[in-house]
Structures are given as structure tokens and as C-alpha cells.
Write a protein that holds these residues in place. Structure first.
Motif, PDB file in Angstrom:
ATOM      1  N   LEU A  34       0.831  -1.206   0.000  1.00 49.24           N
ATOM      2  CA  LEU A  34       0.000   0.000   0.000  1.00 49.24           C
ATOM      3  C   LEU A  34       0.864   1.253   0.000  1.00 49.24           C
ATOM      4  CD1 LEU A  34      -2.742   1.419   0.248  1.00 49.24           C
ATOM      5  CD2 LEU A  34      -2.632   1.033   2.720  1.00 49.24           C
ATOM      6  N   ASN A  35       1.892   1.274   0.817  1.00 51.11           N
ATOM      7  CA  ASN A  35       2.785   2.440   0.860  1.00 51.11           C
ATOM      8  C   ASN A  35       3.496   2.650  -0.472  1.00 51.11           C
ATOM      9  OD1 ASN A  35       3.169   3.935   3.592  1.00 51.11           O
ATOM     10  ND2 ASN A  35       2.965   1.797   4.208  1.00 51.11           N
ATOM     11  N   LEU A  36       3.917   1.559  -1.118  1.00 49.31           N
ATOM     12  CA  LEU A  36       4.567   1.677  -2.429  1.00 49.31           C
ATOM     13  C   LEU A  36       3.612   2.254  -3.468  1.00 49.31           C
ATOM     14  CD1 LEU A  36       6.580  -1.681  -2.559  1.00 49.31           C
ATOM     15  CD2 LEU A  36       7.537   0.634  -2.397  1.00 49.31           C
ATOM     16  N   ALA A  37       2.360   1.779  -3.454  1.00 51.77           N
ATOM     17  CA  ALA A  37       1.371   2.287  -4.406  1.00 51.77           C
ATOM     18  C   ALA A  37       1.108   3.772  -4.183  1.00 51.77           C
ATOM     19  CB  ALA A  37       0.072   1.490  -4.284  1.00 51.77           C
ATOM     20  N   ILE A  50      -0.699   7.193   6.244  1.00 49.53           N
ATOM     21  CA  ILE A  50      -1.461   5.973   6.504  1.00 49.53           C
ATOM     22  C   ILE A  50      -1.447   5.694   7.999  1.00 49.53           C
ATOM     23  CG2 ILE A  50      -1.584   3.485   6.065  1.00 49.53           C
ATOM     24  CD1 ILE A  50      -0.310   4.061   3.317  1.00 49.53           C
ATOM     25  N   ILE A  51      -2.635   5.554   8.583  1.00 47.25           N
ATOM     26  CA  ILE A  51      -2.770   5.371  10.027  1.00 47.25           C
ATOM     27  C   ILE A  51      -3.622   4.134  10.301  1.00 47.25           C
ATOM     28  CG2 ILE A  51      -3.619   6.387  12.180  1.00 47.25           C
ATOM     29  CD1 ILE A  51      -3.232   9.134  10.915  1.00 47.25           C
ATOM     30  N   ALA A  52      -3.118   3.259  11.158  1.00 45.39           N
ATOM     31  CA  ALA A  52      -3.872   2.061  11.542  1.00 45.39           C
ATOM     32  C   ALA A  52      -4.874   2.402  12.636  1.00 45.39           C
ATOM     33  CB  ALA A  52      -2.925   0.968  12.017  1.00 45.39           C
ATOM     34  N   PHE A 200      -7.779  -5.197  -2.378  1.00 46.25           N
ATOM     35  CA  PHE A 200      -8.056  -4.008  -1.582  1.00 46.25           C
ATOM     36  C   PHE A 200      -9.508  -3.581  -1.802  1.00 46.25           C
ATOM     37  CE2 PHE A 200      -3.370  -2.912  -1.677  1.00 46.25           C
ATOM     38  CZ  PHE A 200      -3.209  -2.877  -0.304  1.00 46.25           C
ATOM     39  N   PHE A 201     -10.152  -3.139  -0.730  1.00 47.96           N
ATOM     40  CA  PHE A 201     -11.475  -2.513  -0.793  1.00 47.96           C
ATOM     41  C   PHE A 201     -11.347  -1.092  -0.256  1.00 47.96           C
ATOM     42  CE2 PHE A 201     -12.345  -7.009  -0.755  1.00 47.96           C
ATOM     43  CZ  PHE A 201     -13.439  -7.158  -1.595  1.00 47.96           C
TER      44      PHE A 201
END
Length: 275
Positions: A34-37, A50-52, A200-201
Motif C-alpha cells: 500500500l505504501n509503495l502504491a 497511513i494510520i492504523a 483491496f477494498f
């Protein structure tokens, strides 16, 4: 209230689920992807944080959070119903690994001392998550399935209340380590296989984020980075080695949309070609 320049706007923040026990390796891989995208699409769309979410949640709750605004992106194996209710990015994340299922069994179970035929396996009792698509897939093919919450399934098997626990081939190593106090082991001779892609959704309220993610993932697939990242993972290498030499029983997945079936033809699985 007016935002200060240093404060991120809501559009520049992406909330994702926290990891569940037993999923650390795959969670870290997917978050890296996800971070690469996001990094590949930063020139067009800008920076993103991006935060969990604070606490882990079961799968059905994650989908609810996606709809109620607590989560922006999540990932899961897909079904037609899930794709109707959420924005799906039809690019497989794990190369088909969730479709290869090996059996977690009780140590010393003589019924699994040699290759068990598929009709005989169906007569035994499997355990699966009550909200997992796998439960419906297996029942469709005539398997006897006991539904359970994830954390209780291992105890049911250890206590002899069910006979086996089909697990995605890459999950079983961390799970055995996590549940080392239980008398469980991996069946050695067979695997089930059905198309069961993880996608991914994205929350429907964030169409620009969905567009960005699809562009980024396609770039990662086309330049080979997605495949290289996946096949370099320790869990992938373990899974590939665990499948070699097994009798594989193919099953149809009745829960897939036609669009997903077409996507599976476009995005080839490195795992299938490695066996």
C-alpha cells in the motif's frame, strides 16, 4: 475550526485496519504494498499519511468500519456480495495463496497418516470462521463445516471437537507458532485449491483514493515490483515449499463475480507457475 498548515487534511489521511493475531507477516507485506502504491502516485495525487485503527477487529467489523467512515482501505478475500457493497480494486495482492488450503490437524491423528481421498475428507468435520467465504465454498462442495470465531477454532481442534482446520498455505506457520501450547500439526499430503483472491477494498466515499490505489498497483504489477516483493517474502517461500509434492484437489469458487474471474486471467499467479 481552521486547520493550521502543518495539520493534515482528511483527504491526505488514510485509515486502515490494525493487524489481527496470527496475521503479522501478511499484514506487514500488504501495508508495504500500500505504501509503495501511494508513493508511486504521489506526483499526481500528493502526499498521504497511513494510520492504523487503534485496535484489531474481525473481518465483518472491518467492512462495517469501511462503510461507517472509520476505515478508508481494507483488504480481504473477495466475494460477489462484498464487491457489490464496497469499491473493489481487482488486482490480486498475494498471488493466489489464499486459495491454497492445507490442513491443520491434531498431532497423532491416524486418519491423516497417508493421502486421504477427497470423498473421505468431506466426511470429516472441518472448522472455519463463521463469517469467512471459505465456509460457504466448502459447504457448496459438500464438506461438513463447523463455524467458529477464529480464536476458538484452534481450541476446538485441539479438544477433538472437529477433525481439521483448512488454512491458507502461508498462514499456517505463524499460527502454529502462536498456538505452540496446543497439540496441533500440519497434515503432510494434500491441499485444496480454489480461486480466492485477496483485493483491496476502498470506502465508497473516497473515489479519488480508489482511483489512485488502482493506478499505483497497476504500476507495481507492470514494472514487476509487486511480484518481486511477494516472492521475496519469507511466508511466500515457506508456502511454496510446503505445497511441493502434495496432491492438490481443485475446487470451484461459486462466490466470484465475472469481473473477478476475468481479473484472475489477467494477473497471473507466480505461485501456480512455481509448482
Amino acid at each position: 475550526m481552521r486547520l493550521e498548515a502543518s495539520e493534515p487534511t482528511r483527504d491526505s489521511v488514510v485509515y486502515i485496519p490494525n493487524y489481527e493475531p496470527g496475521t503479522t507477516d501478511i499484514y506487514q507485506y500488504v501495508v508495504t504494498l500500500l505504501n509503495l502504491a501511494m508513493a508511486l502516485t504521489e506526483p499526481e495525487f500528493g502526499p498521504v499519511q497511513i494510520i492504523a485503527n487503534p485496535a484489531p477487529t474481525p473481518q465483518q467489523r472491518q467492512f462495517l468500519n469501511l462503510r461507517n467512515g472509520q476505515t478508508d482501505i481494507m483488504w480481504s478475500v473477495t466475494t460477489y456480495a462484498r464487491e457489490q457493497e464496497n469499491t473493489v480494486i481487482r488486482i490480486p495482492l498475494t498471488g493466489g495463496m489464499f486459495g491454497y488450503r492445507v490442513m491443520l490437524i491434531k498431532e497423532g491423528d491416524e486418519r491423516f497418516r497417508e493421502t486421504i481421498e477427497l470423498p473421505d475428507l468431506k466426511q470429516l468435520s472441518a472448522v472455519q470462521g463463521s463469517d469467512w467465504p471459505d465456509t460457504e465454498i466448502l459447504r457448496y462442495h459438500g464438506f461438513s463445516v463447523t463455524p467458529s470465531v477464529y480464536t476458538s477454532a484452534f481450541k476446538l481442534l485441539d479438544r477433538g471437537m472437529v477433525d481439521y482446520f483448512p488454512r491458507a498455505v502461508h498462514e499456517i506457520f505463524e499460527e502454529l507458532s502462536t498456538h505452540h501450547s496446543l497439540n496441533l500439526t500440519t497434515e503432510q499430503y494434500i491441499a485444496l485449491q480454489y480461486d480466492n483472491p485477496m483485493f483491496f477494498f476502498v470506502a465508497a466515499r473516497r473515489p479519488e483514493l480508489a482511483k489512485r490505489l488502482e493506478i499505483g498497483l497497476n504500476r507495481l504489477y507492470e514494472n514487476g515490483d509487486l511480484q518481486r516483493l511477494l516472492t521475496s517474502q519469507h511466508f511466500y517461500i515457506q508456502a511454496r515449499n510446503l505445497l511441493k509434492g502434495r496432491t492438490i484437489y481443485p475446487l470451484n469458487n461459486p462466490l466470484l463475480s465475472e469481473q473477478t474471474r476475468q481479473a484472475m486471467k489477467r494477473y497471473q499467479s507466480p505461485l501456480a507457475s512455481a509448482l
